[in-house]
Write a protein that holds these residues in place. Structure first.
Motif: not given
Length: 182
Positions: A83, A85, A87-89, A91-92, A100, A103-104, A107, A111
């Motif tokens: 985990q 990869h 991502r826009i932190e 938002y994540a 969170r 969203l995880a 995501g 992927v």
């Protein structure tokens, strides 16, 4: 989830799934090590030969490009499983714990979807390379020798993304049950 340091601002939050990433990542880790070693060896041999003879091995560039692609795909697979990869932190890592987690999971599924699609489409590329007897530009070996690894490594990334998604769902279930009780 962020921790504070004694002298400064809070440190970045840690990803819960990265800490309990599967131990089965030895495959990716060893492939990365072996690929990097092969790249270094090929480049070193080419530099030494070029220095002493004013000529170079023509095959080194083609093999090096192939190995860099392998390195990127295997590294991407390891990053997805851990985990880590891209991502826009903002938002994540922002918002509530539930947000969170959702969203995880989203995501990880995206992927898996992307690399599953690349796997399916790249099988067609390999088949075309084989069927039309394409050869590589530098050495002249069959092109499918190189392209066959694209669907294999993309399938590995798809599997790692699905493993991450399942791991995230398992860790989200107990916390959702706890929130429901309160």
């Amino acid at each position: 989830m962020s921790t504070s340091t004694p002298d400064g601002p809070p440190a970045a939050p840690t990803a819960p799934a990265a800490a309990d990433a599967p131990r089965s990542l030895r495959l990716e880790d060893w492939l990365i090590v072996l690929t990097m070693a092969a790249l270094a060896l090929i480049t070193f041999v080419n530099v030494v030969v070029r220095y002493f003879t004013d000529a170079s091995f023509a095959w080194t560039e083609e093999i090096s490009v192939f190995l860099m692609i392998v390195l990127a795909l295997v590294g991407g697979s390891a990053a997805v499983a851990r985990q880590l990869h891209i991502r826009i932190e903002f938002y994540a890592d922002g918002g509530s714990e539930r947000r969170r987690q959702v969203l995880a999971q989203f995501g990880a599924l995206m992927v898996a979807l992307l690399f599953g699609l690349i796997t399916v489409l790249s099988v067609r590329v390999v088949w075309d390379d084989y069927r039309f007897e394409e050869t590589s530009p530098g050495i002249g070996v069959p092109q499918w020798w190189y392209s066959v690894w694209l669907p294999v490594l993309c399938a590995l990334t798809t599997a790692r993304a699905l493993q991450l998604w399942a791991r995230l769902r398992r860790t989200a279930a107990p916390s959702a049950a706890t929130e429901a009780r309160t």
